[in-house]
Design a protein around this motif. Sequence first.
Motif, PDB file in Angstrom:
ATOM      1  N   GLY A 284       0.783  -1.233   0.000  1.00  0.00           N
ATOM      2  CA  GLY A 284       0.000   0.000   0.000  1.00  0.00           C
ATOM      3  C   GLY A 284       0.815   1.283   0.000  1.00  0.00           C
ATOM      4  O   GLY A 284       0.251   2.371  -0.040  1.00  0.00           O
ATOM      5  N   GLY A 285       2.133   1.173   0.063  1.00  0.00           N
ATOM      6  CA  GLY A 285       2.942   2.391   0.008  1.00  0.00           C
ATOM      7  C   GLY A 285       3.424   2.833   1.372  1.00  0.00           C
ATOM      8  O   GLY A 285       3.314   2.102   2.363  1.00  0.00           O
ATOM      9  N   TYR A 286       3.950   4.062   1.444  1.00  0.00           N
ATOM     10  CA  TYR A 286       4.527   4.574   2.686  1.00  0.00           C
ATOM     11  C   TYR A 286       3.503   4.626   3.811  1.00  0.00           C
ATOM     12  O   TYR A 286       3.863   4.541   4.981  1.00  0.00           O
ATOM     13  CB  TYR A 286       5.105   5.976   2.468  1.00  0.00           C
ATOM     14  CG  TYR A 286       6.444   6.022   1.786  1.00  0.00           C
ATOM     15  CD1 TYR A 286       7.197   7.193   1.779  1.00  0.00           C
ATOM     16  CD2 TYR A 286       6.969   4.910   1.131  1.00  0.00           C
ATOM     17  CE1 TYR A 286       8.433   7.262   1.150  1.00  0.00           C
ATOM     18  CE2 TYR A 286       8.207   4.966   0.500  1.00  0.00           C
ATOM     19  CZ  TYR A 286       8.935   6.149   0.519  1.00  0.00           C
ATOM     20  OH  TYR A 286      10.152   6.215  -0.101  1.00  0.00           O
ATOM     21  N   SER A 287       2.240   4.789   3.482  1.00  0.00           N
ATOM     22  CA  SER A 287       1.194   4.804   4.505  1.00  0.00           C
ATOM     23  C   SER A 287       0.513   3.449   4.622  1.00  0.00           C
ATOM     24  O   SER A 287      -0.582   3.346   5.149  1.00  0.00           O
ATOM     25  CB  SER A 287       0.146   5.873   4.169  1.00  0.00           C
ATOM     26  OG  SER A 287       0.702   7.162   4.310  1.00  0.00           O
ATOM     27  N   LEU A 335       9.616   7.009   7.614  1.00  0.00           N
ATOM     28  CA  LEU A 335       9.012   7.906   8.608  1.00  0.00           C
ATOM     29  C   LEU A 335       9.587   9.313   8.494  1.00  0.00           C
ATOM     30  O   LEU A 335       8.883  10.304   8.673  1.00  0.00           O
ATOM     31  CB  LEU A 335       9.239   7.378  10.024  1.00  0.00           C
ATOM     32  CG  LEU A 335       8.197   6.407  10.548  1.00  0.00           C
ATOM     33  CD1 LEU A 335       8.552   5.997  11.969  1.00  0.00           C
ATOM     34  CD2 LEU A 335       6.804   6.997  10.511  1.00  0.00           C
ATOM     35  N   ARG A 336      10.882   9.391   8.226  1.00  0.00           N
ATOM     36  CA  ARG A 336      11.527  10.698   8.029  1.00  0.00           C
ATOM     37  C   ARG A 336      10.852  11.420   6.866  1.00  0.00           C
ATOM     38  O   ARG A 336      10.526  12.609   6.946  1.00  0.00           O
ATOM     39  CB  ARG A 336      13.018  10.478   7.748  1.00  0.00           C
ATOM     40  CG  ARG A 336      13.832  11.721   7.494  1.00  0.00           C
ATOM     41  CD  ARG A 336      14.179  12.444   8.777  1.00  0.00           C
ATOM     42  NE  ARG A 336      13.294  13.582   9.000  1.00  0.00           N
ATOM     43  CZ  ARG A 336      12.979  14.066  10.199  1.00  0.00           C
ATOM     44  NH1 ARG A 336      13.459  13.520  11.287  1.00  0.00           N
ATOM     45  NH2 ARG A 336      12.181  15.095  10.317  1.00  0.00           N
ATOM     46  N   TYR A 337      10.603  10.688   5.793  1.00  0.00           N
ATOM     47  CA  TYR A 337       9.948  11.265   4.623  1.00  0.00           C
ATOM     48  C   TYR A 337       8.545  11.753   4.974  1.00  0.00           C
ATOM     49  O   TYR A 337       8.137  12.862   4.621  1.00  0.00           O
ATOM     50  CB  TYR A 337       9.879  10.240   3.494  1.00  0.00           C
ATOM     51  CG  TYR A 337       9.269  10.785   2.229  1.00  0.00           C
ATOM     52  CD1 TYR A 337       7.887  10.782   2.036  1.00  0.00           C
ATOM     53  CD2 TYR A 337      10.073  11.329   1.222  1.00  0.00           C
ATOM     54  CE1 TYR A 337       7.320  11.298   0.888  1.00  0.00           C
ATOM     55  CE2 TYR A 337       9.514  11.841   0.061  1.00  0.00           C
ATOM     56  CZ  TYR A 337       8.128  11.823  -0.097  1.00  0.00           C
ATOM     57  OH  TYR A 337       7.573  12.343  -1.231  1.00  0.00           O
ATOM     58  N   LEU A 338       7.784  10.927   5.671  1.00  0.00           N
ATOM     59  CA  LEU A 338       6.413  11.288   6.041  1.00  0.00           C
ATOM     60  C   LEU A 338       6.409  12.485   6.991  1.00  0.00           C
ATOM     61  O   LEU A 338       5.581  13.382   6.864  1.00  0.00           O
ATOM     62  CB  LEU A 338       5.693  10.095   6.671  1.00  0.00           C
ATOM     63  CG  LEU A 338       5.428   8.914   5.734  1.00  0.00           C
ATOM     64  CD1 LEU A 338       4.786   7.749   6.485  1.00  0.00           C
ATOM     65  CD2 LEU A 338       4.539   9.325   4.561  1.00  0.00           C
ATOM     66  N   ALA A 395       1.184   6.824   8.934  1.00  0.00           N
ATOM     67  CA  ALA A 395       2.558   6.704   9.422  1.00  0.00           C
ATOM     68  C   ALA A 395       2.624   5.766  10.622  1.00  0.00           C
ATOM     69  O   ALA A 395       3.508   4.906  10.706  1.00  0.00           O
ATOM     70  CB  ALA A 395       3.093   8.082   9.798  1.00  0.00           C
ATOM     71  N   VAL A 396       1.690   5.931  11.546  1.00  0.00           N
ATOM     72  CA  VAL A 396       1.676   5.082  12.740  1.00  0.00           C
ATOM     73  C   VAL A 396       1.394   3.633  12.369  1.00  0.00           C
ATOM     74  O   VAL A 396       2.048   2.708  12.858  1.00  0.00           O
ATOM     75  CB  VAL A 396       0.637   5.598  13.766  1.00  0.00           C
ATOM     76  CG1 VAL A 396       0.334   4.542  14.829  1.00  0.00           C
ATOM     77  CG2 VAL A 396       1.151   6.869  14.418  1.00  0.00           C
ATOM     78  N   ARG A 397       0.423   3.416  11.473  1.00  0.00           N
ATOM     79  CA  ARG A 397       0.114   2.044  11.084  1.00  0.00           C
ATOM     80  C   ARG A 397       1.332   1.376  10.454  1.00  0.00           C
ATOM     81  O   ARG A 397       1.656   0.227  10.741  1.00  0.00           O
ATOM     82  CB  ARG A 397      -1.056   2.009  10.087  1.00  0.00           C
ATOM     83  CG  ARG A 397      -1.278   0.572   9.596  1.00  0.00           C
ATOM     84  CD  ARG A 397      -2.402   0.399   8.631  1.00  0.00           C
ATOM     85  NE  ARG A 397      -2.348   1.287   7.505  1.00  0.00           N
ATOM     86  CZ  ARG A 397      -3.356   1.429   6.647  1.00  0.00           C
ATOM     87  NH1 ARG A 397      -4.452   0.737   6.820  1.00  0.00           N
ATOM     88  NH2 ARG A 397      -3.265   2.258   5.642  1.00  0.00           N
ATOM     89  N   MET A 398       2.035   2.121   9.587  1.00  0.00           N
ATOM     90  CA  MET A 398       3.211   1.566   8.926  1.00  0.00           C
ATOM     91  C   MET A 398       4.288   1.229   9.952  1.00  0.00           C
ATOM     92  O   MET A 398       4.888   0.153   9.916  1.00  0.00           O
ATOM     93  CB  MET A 398       3.722   2.591   7.891  1.00  0.00           C
ATOM     94  CG  MET A 398       4.769   2.096   6.928  1.00  0.00           C
ATOM     95  SD  MET A 398       6.469   2.139   7.536  1.00  0.00           S
ATOM     96  CE  MET A 398       6.586   3.866   8.031  1.00  0.00           C
TER      97      MET A 398
END
Lengths: 429, 72
Positions: A284-287, A335-338, A395-398
């Motif tokens: 699903g991607g970064y998220s 996470l840094r990216y997000l 972000a948290v889910r990832m």
Amino acid sequence: MTARSAQRPARGRSGLIRRLTGGWNADERTIGLAGHTRLHGELPAIRNRQASRLDLIEQVNAAGLTGRGGAAFPTATKMRAVAARRGSAVLVANGLEGEPLSRKDQILLSRSPHLVLDGIELAAVAVGATTAHLCLPQHRTWLEEIVTEAIAQRQHERADTVPVEVRQVPDRYVSSEETALVHWLNGGLATPTATPPRPFERGVGRRPTLVANLETLAHIALIGRHGATWFRETGTADAPGTMLTTVAGAVAEPGVYEIAGGTKIGTLLAAARTHSRAGAVLVGGYSGSWHPISQIASLPYTKSQLARAGAAPGPGILFALAPGACGIAETARILRYLADGSAGQCGPCMFGLPAIARDLSELADGRATDDPLGRLRRRFRQIAGRGACRLPDGAVRMAESALSSFAADARAHARSLPCLAARDEEARS
Amino acid sequence: MRRIEVDPIACTGHGVCAELLPEVIQLDEWGFPILAESVPVHLEGLARRAVGVCPTLALRLTRPAASPAARR
């Protein structure tokens, strides 16, 4: 060297089924208007009469088409909500593709721009929109050139009734969010808004606004031609039709794949020739979320089936982690990216994401102190669900999925020991 | 029972609300409000003051749910 080759877009491929990807081949050329008409047939004339407008929405409804931007909301419901309101509406074609791993929308638009433009025309007329904005990321000039050329071809030869304006939007992670796009089109920043009204009620220029992903519009272009029954001839009852996916990472054939609804994740990973020792995949991607491949390969890539594993399809992305790569380190980078992508409007996101990004970084480096895993879990609870958009939630889910899927590595790093993957690779070399 | 809600964009973490109403509003480690599920009836007055005193008008009090208990 042209701008496009400098960008080197991923190869589009239809390893499994060809509908949107019809006519795509290895030379990666844009399909012009004549070629498009030969492939897909003429654009059906849906005149601005109530009956034919509602008929298209009915077809989209019967087809069971859901949004392909990541939220998977029923498209016909959105269309009806906009069509029902008084006054002329606006259509926003969302080509921002904020997920860095995603390639499907830019490749679709660059190879088959007329499919997307057909969809814009049909959907706009169906909901009573008299203006359309096709939104692209600011820096992607190669794509803007292709689209402008395609629009010019249509102006020369066709009778599109709804003018399409190409808009170049500041390219941040949150820009692709619906309310952020409307906010920017209204002269503000490309940041999400929390307060009502929703775009379908009052959006661009205070007019009812339909925001639709490019791929969703392309599906509408084909449903308008071939109907709902045709759409449902492939896929499953629960996930009808096809969808585009991007497969990347430790795979020999990365690119955009069109799959029938219900295709298993393992089938897609195999089609892209995933490394045999790749252990984990980001869905699903970064998220999205990390999963051991062994646990998720047998699941169909659909909303309902992935929910059973605590995952969601997102905009159709599979990223295979290379054997020997550290999942904790990858997660720290993401996470840094997000965190950098935060709109900076809501405290828990603006402060919370950089905090957990730092935590993961320290953990990856073996520098974490004072119960790092406990601190992370406490922070997750303080961040998720407390912003105006879904960025902090994703972000948290990832990050949570990383602690679960790479649990042994997380424990090792918490004790400043190397992760299992690094030890394995060391042993092999 | 009423609930107190925050507009996360308007909120800038002044924290005055938590000072007034610690039973319902706690602050996270960055100074932003974490709100309890509902406002006990005996604290509704204080809750209304918290809403009024927020420098960015980020808080609002919802109407009570239409239930027999609320109509009492």
